[in-house]
Design a protein around this motif. Sequence first.
Motif, mmCIF file in Angstrom:
data_model
loop_
_atom_site.group_PDB
_atom_site.id
_atom_site.type_symbol
_atom_site.label_atom_id
_atom_site.label_comp_id
_atom_site.label_asym_id
_atom_site.label_seq_id
_atom_site.Cartn_x
_atom_site.Cartn_y
_atom_site.Cartn_z
ATOM 1 N N LEU A 1 0.260 9.497 12.812
ATOM 2 C CA LEU A 1 1.187 10.107 11.859
ATOM 3 C C LEU A 1 0.891 9.573 10.456
ATOM 4 O O LEU A 1 1.052 8.375 10.196
ATOM 5 N N PRO A 2 0.440 10.428 9.523
ATOM 6 C CA PRO A 2 0.226 9.969 8.137
ATOM 7 C C PRO A 2 1.555 9.536 7.519
ATOM 8 O O PRO A 2 2.570 10.209 7.688
ATOM 9 N N CYS A 3 1.534 8.422 6.816
ATOM 10 C CA CYS A 3 2.759 7.885 6.215
ATOM 11 C C CYS A 3 2.533 7.593 4.734
ATOM 12 O O CYS A 3 1.427 7.257 4.311
ATOM 13 N N VAL A 4 3.622 7.712 3.971
ATOM 14 C CA VAL A 4 3.597 7.400 2.545
ATOM 15 C C VAL A 4 4.769 6.471 2.251
ATOM 16 O O VAL A 4 5.908 6.775 2.604
ATOM 17 N N ARG A 5 4.484 5.331 1.609
ATOM 18 C CA ARG A 5 5.547 4.410 1.211
ATOM 19 C C ARG A 5 6.077 4.866 -0.155
ATOM 20 O O ARG A 5 5.366 4.830 -1.162
ATOM 21 N N LEU A 6 7.336 5.303 -0.177
ATOM 22 C CA LEU A 6 7.905 5.847 -1.406
ATOM 23 C C LEU A 6 8.010 4.785 -2.499
ATOM 24 O O LEU A 6 7.925 5.105 -3.693
ATOM 25 N N ARG A 7 8.208 3.534 -2.129
ATOM 26 C CA ARG A 7 8.281 2.459 -3.124
ATOM 27 C C ARG A 7 7.006 2.440 -3.976
ATOM 28 O O ARG A 7 7.065 2.369 -5.213
ATOM 29 N N ALA A 8 5.848 2.513 -3.323
ATOM 30 C CA ALA A 8 4.581 2.486 -4.049
ATOM 31 C C ALA A 8 4.322 3.813 -4.753
ATOM 32 O O ALA A 8 3.809 3.850 -5.879
ATOM 33 N N LEU A 9 4.689 4.907 -4.105
ATOM 34 C CA LEU A 9 4.424 6.228 -4.677
ATOM 35 C C LEU A 9 5.188 6.417 -5.985
ATOM 36 O O LEU A 9 4.666 6.973 -6.956
ATOM 37 N N PHE A 10 6.436 5.934 -6.028
ATOM 38 C CA PHE A 10 7.252 6.083 -7.225
ATOM 39 C C PHE A 10 7.084 4.919 -8.196
ATOM 40 O O PHE A 10 7.703 4.910 -9.258
ATOM 41 N N GLY A 11 6.240 3.937 -7.843
ATOM 42 C CA GLY A 11 5.987 2.810 -8.737
ATOM 43 C C GLY A 11 7.224 1.987 -9.027
ATOM 44 O O GLY A 11 7.441 1.558 -10.167
ATOM 45 N N LEU A 12 8.053 1.746 -7.992
ATOM 46 C CA LEU A 12 9.308 1.025 -8.199
ATOM 47 C C LEU A 12 9.110 -0.477 -8.302
ATOM 48 O O LEU A 12 9.996 -1.198 -8.754
ATOM 49 N N GLY B 1 0.812 -1.215 0.000
ATOM 50 C CA GLY B 1 0.000 0.000 0.000
ATOM 51 C C GLY B 1 0.843 1.262 0.000
ATOM 52 O O GLY B 1 1.975 1.276 0.472
ATOM 53 N N ALA B 2 0.282 2.358 -0.533
ATOM 54 C CA ALA B 2 1.033 3.610 -0.637
ATOM 55 C C ALA B 2 0.898 4.468 0.611
ATOM 56 O O ALA B 2 1.825 5.176 0.989
ATOM 57 N N GLN B 3 -0.275 4.450 1.283
ATOM 58 C CA GLN B 3 -0.517 5.346 2.408
ATOM 59 C C GLN B 3 -1.030 4.580 3.615
ATOM 60 O O GLN B 3 -1.602 3.495 3.489
ATOM 61 N N GLY B 4 -0.825 5.172 4.768
ATOM 62 C CA GLY B 4 -1.321 4.575 5.998
ATOM 63 C C GLY B 4 -1.071 5.486 7.165
ATOM 64 O O GLY B 4 -0.694 6.655 6.996
ATOM 65 N N LEU B 5 -1.287 4.961 8.367
ATOM 66 C CA LEU B 5 -1.101 5.733 9.591
ATOM 67 C C LEU B 5 -0.350 4.889 10.609
ATOM 68 O O LEU B 5 -0.539 3.678 10.688
ATOM 69 N N MET B 6 0.518 5.549 11.345
ATOM 70 C CA MET B 6 1.179 4.903 12.470
ATOM 71 C C MET B 6 1.035 5.812 13.677
ATOM 72 O O MET B 6 0.774 7.015 13.543
ATOM 73 N N VAL B 7 1.161 5.246 14.868
ATOM 74 C CA VAL B 7 1.048 6.030 16.085
ATOM 75 C C VAL B 7 2.447 6.387 16.564
ATOM 76 O O VAL B 7 3.296 5.508 16.748
ATOM 77 N N GLU C 1 3.445 17.030 10.811
ATOM 78 C CA GLU C 1 4.436 15.989 10.585
ATOM 79 C C GLU C 1 3.854 14.911 9.683
ATOM 80 O O GLU C 1 2.644 14.685 9.656
ATOM 81 N N ALA C 2 4.737 14.255 8.948
ATOM 82 C CA ALA C 2 4.352 13.130 8.103
ATOM 83 C C ALA C 2 5.544 12.183 8.031
ATOM 84 O O ALA C 2 6.667 12.547 8.387
ATOM 85 N N GLY C 3 5.301 10.952 7.589
ATOM 86 C CA GLY C 3 6.356 9.952 7.518
ATOM 87 C C GLY C 3 6.598 9.470 6.111
ATOM 88 O O GLY C 3 5.646 9.205 5.358
ATOM 89 N N LEU C 4 7.876 9.361 5.729
ATOM 90 C CA LEU C 4 8.269 8.758 4.464
ATOM 91 C C LEU C 4 8.810 7.361 4.764
ATOM 92 O O LEU C 4 9.791 7.219 5.489
ATOM 93 N N VAL C 5 8.159 6.348 4.232
ATOM 94 C CA VAL C 5 8.545 4.963 4.494
ATOM 95 C C VAL C 5 9.547 4.521 3.438
ATOM 96 O O VAL C 5 9.275 4.580 2.229
ATOM 97 N N VAL C 6 10.725 4.091 3.887
ATOM 98 C CA VAL C 6 11.801 3.674 2.992
ATOM 99 C C VAL C 6 12.304 2.302 3.424
ATOM 100 O O VAL C 6 11.981 1.806 4.508
ATOM 101 N N ASP C 7 13.140 1.692 2.595
ATOM 102 C CA ASP C 7 13.693 0.381 2.926
ATOM 103 C C ASP C 7 14.826 0.489 3.942
ATOM 104 O O ASP C 7 14.917 -0.310 4.878
ATOM 105 N N SER C 8 15.711 1.482 3.752
ATOM 106 C CA SER C 8 16.888 1.591 4.611
ATOM 107 C C SER C 8 17.359 3.025 4.705
ATOM 108 O O SER C 8 17.029 3.871 3.865
ATOM 109 N N LEU C 9 18.124 3.301 5.757
ATOM 110 C CA LEU C 9 18.758 4.598 5.969
ATOM 111 C C LEU C 9 20.247 4.443 5.684
ATOM 112 O O LEU C 9 20.917 3.600 6.283
#
Length: 562
Positions: free
Chosen positions: A454-465, A442-448, A484-492
Amino acid sequence: MDTDRDELLLTFMAEAHEIVDEIERALLQLEAGHDVYDVLQRVFRATHTLKGTAGSVGLGSLSDLGHAAEDVIEALCRGDLALTTPVVSLLLETVDAARRLVADVERGQVERSTSHHEVIARLQEARRGAAAAPQGAWTTSARRATEDDAEGATGIKSIRVVVEKLDRMADLIGELTLGRNRIARTLGAVRGEAGAALRDEMEEQDRLCKELEEAVRAARMVPVGPWFRHYERTVRDLAHAHGRLARLVVVHGNVEVDTAVVERFRDALTHLLRNAICHGIEAPEARRAAGKDPCGTITLHAAHERGGIALRISDDGAGMSRERIAARVRALGRHPAPGALSDHELFSLVFEPGFSTATESSHLAGRGMGMDVVRRRVESIQGTIRIESREGHGTSLLIQLPLTLATIEGLSVGIGDERYVIPLRAVLACCDLPRGSLAHGGAQGLMVRRGRALPCVRLRALFGLGGSPPPDERVVVVALDGAEAGLVVDSLEGEARTVVKPLGQLFRRVPGISGSTILGDGSVAMILDVDALLGGVLRDAVPVDALDERRSAPSAAGGSPG
């Protein structure tokens, strides 16, 4: 001899611009009615210097213009000529004529312009209208003040450098930084004493490289005060043309910013000042009726904040009407229930293309393009802008700009085989993504986080990778319009000074991407524009407090605070 004269004219032109700017600033201060005697002395001294310098390099027209202006200023000082708005306007026209003559010199068209003749004639006419009177003591002291200006001068402490040379130096420093990053990556694989010794040496080179980078960046920095004060004349003339009275106040003008940022934001600032006068500052009669000073105030405030520069452009005018904006939004079909929007959400719609509440258009405002232009210009230099306003009390525009466009501090993140860089000034924290916060793929979701959703966006889905996310994903918490918002990534991948490379024409309009950079291994990474990336995606997300009842849910674990 021609070469010598050309060099002399180049020196003259640089000095002439500074002198003309000083005369203009002083003339604008005259209308405020403070320290008139001292200000007139400044005007006379600067005008006398301009006249003498122009005469010394054979620019007779500019010298004649300065002489005619001197006569009017002398009459003002003796009291033979009243200090009125038309007189100040005439002297400001003299400044404009002087600028045209200097521009002719820059174009190699010396002594070709004739537009100054009319201004000289009007100056002479104004002088003849003054009653004859013997010269007073002030004239003598003013002339004496101009004769030995260099008496207390010491050695040369500054030189002028064209911006192109500084740009080239910045480019070279950027290439040096990229080379340093590649060497550091290679040294990481070298083992033993040799590797340790090389890494120690690399640390010293790294320190020197950073010092050189800071020195070059400091050379490009300019205080915002002189830049802001150039708009005093703009505010004054626009206000008069629109039947208003307005003054410009500069606060913290010693704050410095990269000259490239100044140039890229110049047009946008002009738009904002024009809007403040046309849509904000009321007519003098309306201001008196509201208990305000008939002369409105526009304030330009600058401060260093979050690794950049924060500008606040405020006016004490009528403020923005929620009802009018909501009605316009409804009429344009931009939102079904504009009245339910918060002030921030509603005012943000002002930046939409074609939006305007003006009832008629003119050469000053009302064509529905100004604020859209401003937003695009601010975003093009990795900046942000938002509006605060209270009806009847004025409007403030809060603008965050980077200190420099050449390099940024960035956080490198990984998504599959791709790498992206998030500007560090936008990053608040990093943590693990709690499992189940986002649906698989999924591209969007919420975490506490800290008891709030906190609204979150998974960049993998957003960029269609494509591909599947790893079992353990990471969240980069970023600031977005005060929230505030969250960008979900694989690694830092870590923090590093990042050299910004401009995008080609093909990618300049890709939303969410502000530039590119070359990483230490030679690969290319895109630099994310957080506000542009998340602004539209999260607009319809669940409100921040919607999951307050889920505060007992497991919070982000295993992460390190940013």
